[in-house]
Every structure is written in structure tokens, then in C-alpha cells.
Design a protein around this motif. Structure first.
Motif, PDB file in Angstrom:
ATOM      1  N   ARG A   1      85.284  49.974  46.854  1.00  0.00           N
ATOM      2  CA  ARG A   1      85.708  48.542  46.696  1.00  0.00           C
ATOM      3  C   ARG A   1      86.369  48.454  45.161  1.00  0.00           C
ATOM      4  O   ARG A   1      87.382  47.749  45.107  1.00  0.00           O
ATOM      5  CB  ARG A   1      84.556  47.605  46.715  1.00  0.00           C
ATOM      6  CG  ARG A   1      83.928  47.434  48.118  1.00  0.00           C
ATOM      7  CD  ARG A   1      83.065  46.453  48.395  1.00  0.00           C
ATOM      8  NE  ARG A   1      83.701  45.015  48.275  1.00  0.00           N
ATOM      9  CZ  ARG A   1      82.937  43.939  48.100  1.00  0.00           C
ATOM     10  NH1 ARG A   1      81.910  43.876  48.410  1.00  0.00           N
ATOM     11  NH2 ARG A   1      83.862  42.806  48.094  1.00  0.00           N
TER      12      ARG A   1
ATOM     13  N   ARG B   1      89.791  49.954  45.498  1.00  0.00           N
ATOM     14  CA  ARG B   1      90.707  49.002  46.201  1.00  0.00           C
ATOM     15  C   ARG B   1      91.006  48.046  45.330  1.00  0.00           C
ATOM     16  O   ARG B   1      92.349  47.416  45.216  1.00  0.00           O
ATOM     17  CB  ARG B   1      90.061  48.467  47.466  1.00  0.00           C
ATOM     18  CG  ARG B   1      90.558  47.258  48.318  1.00  0.00           C
ATOM     19  CD  ARG B   1      92.174  47.589  48.339  1.00  0.00           C
ATOM     20  NE  ARG B   1      92.399  48.629  49.206  1.00  0.00           N
ATOM     21  CZ  ARG B   1      93.774  49.196  49.351  1.00  0.00           C
ATOM     22  NH1 ARG B   1      94.546  48.776  48.535  1.00  0.00           N
ATOM     23  NH2 ARG B   1      93.717  50.553  49.874  1.00  0.00           N
TER      24      ARG B   1
ATOM     25  N   ALA C   1      93.707  49.195  42.828  1.00  0.00           N
ATOM     26  CA  ALA C   1      94.913  49.267  43.461  1.00  0.00           C
ATOM     27  C   ALA C   1      95.736  47.946  43.605  1.00  0.00           C
ATOM     28  O   ALA C   1      97.106  47.927  43.378  1.00  0.00           O
ATOM     29  CB  ALA C   1      94.962  50.036  44.720  1.00  0.00           C
ATOM     30  N   ASP C   2      94.914  47.014  44.214  1.00  0.00           N
ATOM     31  CA  ASP C   2      95.298  45.703  44.376  1.00  0.00           C
ATOM     32  C   ASP C   2      95.933  45.121  43.034  1.00  0.00           C
ATOM     33  O   ASP C   2      97.109  44.548  42.935  1.00  0.00           O
ATOM     34  CB  ASP C   2      94.526  44.717  44.946  1.00  0.00           C
ATOM     35  CG  ASP C   2      94.224  45.138  46.275  1.00  0.00           C
ATOM     36  OD1 ASP C   2      94.952  45.799  46.989  1.00  0.00           O
ATOM     37  OD2 ASP C   2      93.261  44.550  46.724  1.00  0.00           O
TER      38      ASP C   2
ATOM     39  N   GLU D   1      97.046  53.864  45.311  1.00  0.00           N
ATOM     40  CA  GLU D   1      96.594  53.920  46.766  1.00  0.00           C
ATOM     41  C   GLU D   1      96.079  55.275  47.250  1.00  0.00           C
ATOM     42  O   GLU D   1      95.369  55.309  47.829  1.00  0.00           O
ATOM     43  CB  GLU D   1      97.802  53.415  47.271  1.00  0.00           C
ATOM     44  CG  GLU D   1      98.382  52.155  47.405  1.00  0.00           C
ATOM     45  CD  GLU D   1      97.418  51.040  48.259  1.00  0.00           C
ATOM     46  OE1 GLU D   1      96.622  51.723  49.033  1.00  0.00           O
ATOM     47  OE2 GLU D   1      97.256  50.088  47.892  1.00  0.00           O
TER      48      GLU D   1
ATOM     49  N   VAL E   1      92.629  55.319  46.080  1.00  0.00           N
ATOM     50  CA  VAL E   1      91.822  54.518  47.201  1.00  0.00           C
ATOM     51  C   VAL E   1      91.258  55.621  48.332  1.00  0.00           C
ATOM     52  O   VAL E   1      90.164  55.788  48.677  1.00  0.00           O
ATOM     53  CB  VAL E   1      92.417  53.379  47.591  1.00  0.00           C
ATOM     54  CG1 VAL E   1      91.688  52.901  48.831  1.00  0.00           C
ATOM     55  CG2 VAL E   1      92.594  52.221  46.626  1.00  0.00           C
ATOM     56  N   GLN E   2      92.398  56.255  48.849  1.00  0.00           N
ATOM     57  CA  GLN E   2      92.209  57.304  50.088  1.00  0.00           C
ATOM     58  C   GLN E   2      91.228  58.235  49.400  1.00  0.00           C
ATOM     59  O   GLN E   2      90.421  58.867  50.097  1.00  0.00           O
ATOM     60  CB  GLN E   2      93.493  57.679  50.516  1.00  0.00           C
ATOM     61  CG  GLN E   2      94.349  56.638  51.041  1.00  0.00           C
ATOM     62  CD  GLN E   2      95.719  57.210  51.255  1.00  0.00           C
ATOM     63  OE1 GLN E   2      95.944  58.394  51.626  1.00  0.00           O
ATOM     64  NE2 GLN E   2      96.746  56.423  51.210  1.00  0.00           N
TER      65      GLN E   2
ATOM     66  N   ARG F   1      87.736  56.708  49.280  1.00  0.00           N
ATOM     67  CA  ARG F   1      87.186  56.629  50.915  1.00  0.00           C
ATOM     68  C   ARG F   1      86.615  57.989  51.281  1.00  0.00           C
ATOM     69  O   ARG F   1      85.797  58.229  51.880  1.00  0.00           O
ATOM     70  CB  ARG F   1      88.385  56.103  51.674  1.00  0.00           C
ATOM     71  CG  ARG F   1      87.705  55.950  53.163  1.00  0.00           C
ATOM     72  CD  ARG F   1      88.861  55.088  54.000  1.00  0.00           C
ATOM     73  NE  ARG F   1      89.370  54.130  53.500  1.00  0.00           N
ATOM     74  CZ  ARG F   1      90.841  54.014  53.229  1.00  0.00           C
ATOM     75  NH1 ARG F   1      91.559  55.228  53.152  1.00  0.00           N
ATOM     76  NH2 ARG F   1      91.444  52.892  52.657  1.00  0.00           N
TER      77      ARG F   1
ATOM     78  N   GLU G   1      86.330  47.332  53.597  1.00  0.00           N
ATOM     79  CA  GLU G   1      86.430  47.663  52.268  1.00  0.00           C
ATOM     80  C   GLU G   1      87.425  46.664  51.386  1.00  0.00           C
ATOM     81  O   GLU G   1      87.514  46.304  50.404  1.00  0.00           O
ATOM     82  CB  GLU G   1      87.221  48.932  51.958  1.00  0.00           C
ATOM     83  CG  GLU G   1      88.575  49.162  52.384  1.00  0.00           C
ATOM     84  CD  GLU G   1      88.970  50.692  52.212  1.00  0.00           C
ATOM     85  OE1 GLU G   1      90.062  50.689  51.420  1.00  0.00           O
ATOM     86  OE2 GLU G   1      88.495  51.517  52.655  1.00  0.00           O
ATOM     87  N   ARG G   2      88.576  46.033  52.171  1.00  0.00           N
ATOM     88  CA  ARG G   2      89.382  45.023  51.431  1.00  0.00           C
ATOM     89  C   ARG G   2      88.788  43.679  51.722  1.00  0.00           C
ATOM     90  O   ARG G   2      88.888  43.200  52.977  1.00  0.00           O
ATOM     91  CB  ARG G   2      90.842  45.306  52.191  1.00  0.00           C
ATOM     92  CG  ARG G   2      91.921  44.499  51.408  1.00  0.00           C
ATOM     93  CD  ARG G   2      93.115  44.313  52.146  1.00  0.00           C
ATOM     94  NE  ARG G   2      93.892  45.892  52.181  1.00  0.00           N
ATOM     95  CZ  ARG G   2      94.441  46.111  51.025  1.00  0.00           C
ATOM     96  NH1 ARG G   2      94.935  45.237  50.218  1.00  0.00           N
ATOM     97  NH2 ARG G   2      95.028  47.386  51.228  1.00  0.00           N
TER      98      ARG G   2
END
Length: 471
Positions: free
Chosen positions: A84, A87, A90-91, A144, A147-148, A151, A460-461
């Protein structure tokens, strides 16, 4: 009018040159890992392995433990929070692709000797950086990829957790089986002690035979105590893995190990590289480093920023929005002298990319090694188990024959005692070897496992919230 055109020509010329150079800062293609994949693994089965690989053991108690662990394990929950965080980062980075708009309002009162006056003001200001060289887009894409990668790290943690649960459970079952076996062996030893004591009382045996058998009985009781302590330790370990305090997990009880499932289809190494979450994590880190390098290169070129504002002021609030004053400005910032800082950052980013590539290659090699090691250990363990079964048959036949001969006075008791101890040791070793064989299969499943769908991954988002909601 001609003067205004002449003054704007230098700015337009700089913008034209800047736009014409767009793409010069583009990054190189991500290099392939320095690893040559073999065509196939040394051994393979025919059964397709599902993501929830532990179901192949057909043990409902293990299934129950896995479901609880994937929901309640605290380390896994912490790993999810790292996802989280990634994410959110990244946002936050992606916000640079959009203009920022701020509103402001103010009130001022000026006092004189005879009177006072109020002035009210309000306005909006906006700022936007034109991403001429893709620097901002590269930074967003790098986040991004992170994030991957996070994950994939989360899924790898879940796979690792399921492996720990399976190993701890099979060890617990083995110890409970060892406990049941030790009880049976203690009963056998006590029965034999009664027989020897009866023979001694009848003058058919020596006191040394009684003492040796009593020593064996005492040793059997001590083994039971040791097994009980090991069971408690394994129960504590499983409780913590399930997110519970030691002794509070309410664990199931079983003393029978499951049969070894059929060997799964190992596939080809290329499929393994695409499937394993830790390998995917390494690859995403390579991609993120490549985007970081592109951003560092782009940072050496000019930046174009657009600023706009609307302002108004009045002595009465009702007249505040009658006369807006609008301004629009474009600023081109060109790095001239920075002491080599940006060039050094490019070199650092390129070195980080190369490091990630080499680490990714090592991860691939380690993944291949884990599969081959698990296959080799399992094949050897199967041979060891077959040998033990044959040794047990011979030991039991030898013990029965020597026991009969002892009762007939043909051999000494020491031979019977040695045969009995050999038989019991082999039984214990057989049970331990079966557990180790299951552990090697767990290692194989872990080495072949792909991304495991874990509760919570899809959420997660979080749902977008306003600043007031966050407060």
C-alpha cells in the motif's frame, strides 16, 4: 507591435529547439539478464501443479492452517502494508503529470487617525511543468514498476509462508507419530521386561539381563518426554505463524503423515522464470532502475514551467469578483553549472541499473538451482526410504528369531537387546525420513510456485478520499 514580436522571438526559438530535441534523453532498452537458460529440468512429472500447491497432499487440516495463515499472519500483513505504501508513492509521483491549482483569500484593514478601510482579496494560481523530455513520465513509470515489484514481493512472502506452515505441520505430525511409536515401543519394552524378570525369578536368566532391559525402559520414557517438549515447540511455532500467541491457536491433531503426491510437471525453465514472484520482483526492479536512468538523463536538459494566476481585490466583498487580473507566464530553466552533479547522478543511475541486472540474473540462477536441488534430494530420499523398508523387514525377522532362541537358551540376551534396539531405531528413522521426503516435496512446490492470490491483494488501491476525509 514589432517590438513585442522581437522580444518574444528568443523565447520561441528556445522552445522550438527544445521541442526538436525531444527524445534525445530516451533510455536504452533494458538489457537481458546474463543467464543462459537450460532447455529442461533433469526430472519432470505429468501432474499439473495448481497455485495452492498444498492441496496436492489432500490434508484438510493443512488446508485449514493455510487459510488461517494467509489471513492472519502478521508478517504477511506487514508486507501488504508495504504494498500500500508503494501504491501511495506511485500515486503521489503521478500527480506531477497534472497542474497544481491553489486558491487563496485574504482580508486587510488599514487604520488612520480619522477612519479605517478594509480590503478583501481572492485568487487562484496554477503551475504546470511541461514534460519535454519525459522526465516526469519516467519517474511515474519507475514508481509503477516498484509497485509491481512490491506486489511480487508480497506474493513471494505468501509462498514462503505457506512453505513454512507446511514444513512445521509435517514436523508436528511426525513428532506426534514419533510419540505414538514411542508409546508402543515403551509398551513392548515393558512387556519384555516383565518376561525377563519372570525368567530371572525362575532362575532362567541373569540379573544383568534385567538391568539392561530396565535401562532400555528408562530410555524409552525419557524419549517420550523429549518428544513432548519438541511437540510443544512446534505448536508454538505454528501458533506464531498463524498470528496467535503460543498455545492459543487451537491446532488440529494428527499422527499420520500423508502419502507423497505424484511428481508435478516441472515445465521448462523459461516458464519458471515468468512464473516465480521473486524473479518477477527482480525484473520489475530492473525496469524501475532503467526508468530512473532515463529520468536522470532527462534532468540534464531544460525545464519549461507554465504559471497562471487570477487575482482580484476590493474594499467590499460584494465587489470582489468584478475586476479579475489574469497573468500567464512561461519559464524555461536551463542547467548551466552544477559542478557535475547531474552527470554524476546519471553515472550512479546507470550503475544501479547494471547492479539490478546482475542481481536479477542471480535470482534466476538461484530459482533454477532450487528446483534441481529439490528434485535431487527427493529422488535420493525415495531410495533411502526404500532401503529403510527393507532393513526394517530384516530387523524384525532377526529380532523374532533371536527372541525365540533366547527363550530356548540358545543365545544371550545382549543379542536380543541389540536386535530390538536396531528395529526400534529403524522405525523411528523411517518416520523421520518420510517427513523429510515431504519436506523436499514442499521445497519443490515452493521452487515451482507462481504468484499466489492472497486475500487483500485486489484492494491495494484504496477508494479515493478527499483531504477532509483523511483528516
Amino acid at each position: 507591435m514589432s517590438n513585442r514580436i522581437e522580444t518574444t522571438r528568443p523565447l520561441l526559438l528556445v522552445l522550438a529547439v527544445a521541442l526538436g530535441l525531444t527524445g534525445c534523453a530516451g533510455q536504452k532498452p533494458v538489457p537481458e539478464p546474463p543467464v543462459e537458460l537450460p532447455g529442461q529440468f533433469s526430472v519432470s512429472g505429468e501432474v499439473q501443479m495448481e497455485n495452492r500447491w498444498w492441496r496436492a497432499f489432500e490434508d484438510p487440516r493443512l488446508d485449514q492452517l493455510m487459510d488461517r495463515a494467509l489471513t492472519d499472519n502478521l508478517d504477511l500483513r506487514a508486507s501488504f502494508q508495504r504494498l500500500r505504501q508503494a501504491r501511495a508513492a506511485a500515486d503521489s509521483q503521478a500527480s506531477g503529470l497534472f497542474p497544481s491549482v491553489d486558491g487563496n483569500a485574504g482580508a486587510e484593514r488599514q487604520e488612520t487617525d480619522s477612519s479605517g478601510s478594509d480590503t478583501f482579496s481572492a485568487g487562484l494560481s496554477a503551475s504546470y511543468e511541461v514534460d519535454l523530455w519525459g522526465r516526469i513520465q519516467s519517474q511515474v513509470q519507475a514508481e509503477e514498476y516498484r509497485v509491481q515489484a512490491t506486489r511480487a514481493e508480497y506474493q513471494a512472502a505468501a509462498v514462503s509462508l505457506t512453505g513454512e506452515i507446511a514444513n512445521a505441520w509435517f514436523q508436528l505430525v511426525e513428532q506426534q507419530g514419533q510419540q505414538a511409536l514411542a508409546r508402543r515401543q515403551l509398551e513392548t519394552n515393558e512387556n519384555l521386561l516383565s518376561l525377563i524378570e519372570a525368567r530371572f525369578a525362575a532362575g532362567q536368566g541373569g540379573s544383568a539381563d534385567v538391568l539392561r532391559q530396565r535401562q532400555l525402559v528408562a530410555s524409552s520414557r525419557d524419549r517420550l518426554n523429549s518428544i513432548g517438549a519438541e511437540i510443544r515447540i512446534l505448536e508454538n511455532q505454528l501458533s506464531v505463524l498463524l498470528g496467535r500467541s503460543p498455545g492459543q491457536a487451537g491446532l488440529p491433531v494428527s499422527d499420520t503423515l500423508p502419502e507423497l503426491p505424484a511428481l508435478p510437471d516441472t515445465g521448462v525453465p523459461g516458464e519458471l522464470v515468468r512464473r516465480r514472484p521473486d524473479v518477477e520482483q527482480g525484473w520489475r526492479q530492473v525496469q524501475a532502475a532503467d526508468e530512473d536512468l532515463a529520468a536522470a538523463i532527462s534532468n540534464r536538459f531544460p525545464r519549461l514551467t507554465l504559471d497562471a494566476s487570477l487575482r482580484d481585490s476590493a474594499e467590499d466583498v460584494s465587489n470582489l469578483f468584478d475586476n479579475w487580473l489574469a497573468t500567464l507566464a512561461a519559464n524555461l530553466t536551463v542547467p548551466l553549472v552544477d559542478g557535475g552533479q547531474r552527470r554524476a547522478e546519471v553515472r550512479r543511475s546507470r550503475a544501479v541499473l547494471e547492479q539490478r541486472v546482475q542481481s536479477y540474473g542471480q535470482t534466476v540462477l538461484t530459482a533454477l538451482q532450487e528446483v534441481e536441488d529439490a528434485l535431487a534430494r527427493e529422488q535420493q530420499q525415495k531410495r533411502t526410504l526404500a532401503s529403510l523398508a527393507q532393513q526394517i523387514r530384516l530387523a524384525e525377522a532377526s529380532y523374532r528369531q533371536l527372541r525365540t532362541q533366547y527363550l530356548n537358551g540358545a543365545v544371550s540376551y545382549i543379542e536380543v537387546l541389540n536386535a530390538l534396539q536396531d528395529q526400534q531405531d529403524l522405525r523411528r528413522e523411517q518416520l523421520s525420513t518420510r517427513q523429510q521426503l515431504l519436506g523436499y516435496r514442499v521445497s519443490l512446490y515452493r521452487a515451482l510456485a507462481g504468484g499466489l492470490e492472497v486475500p487483500g491483494t485486489e484492494s491495494e488501491r484504496p477508494t479515493p478520499t478527499t483531504e477532509n476525509d483523511e483528516a
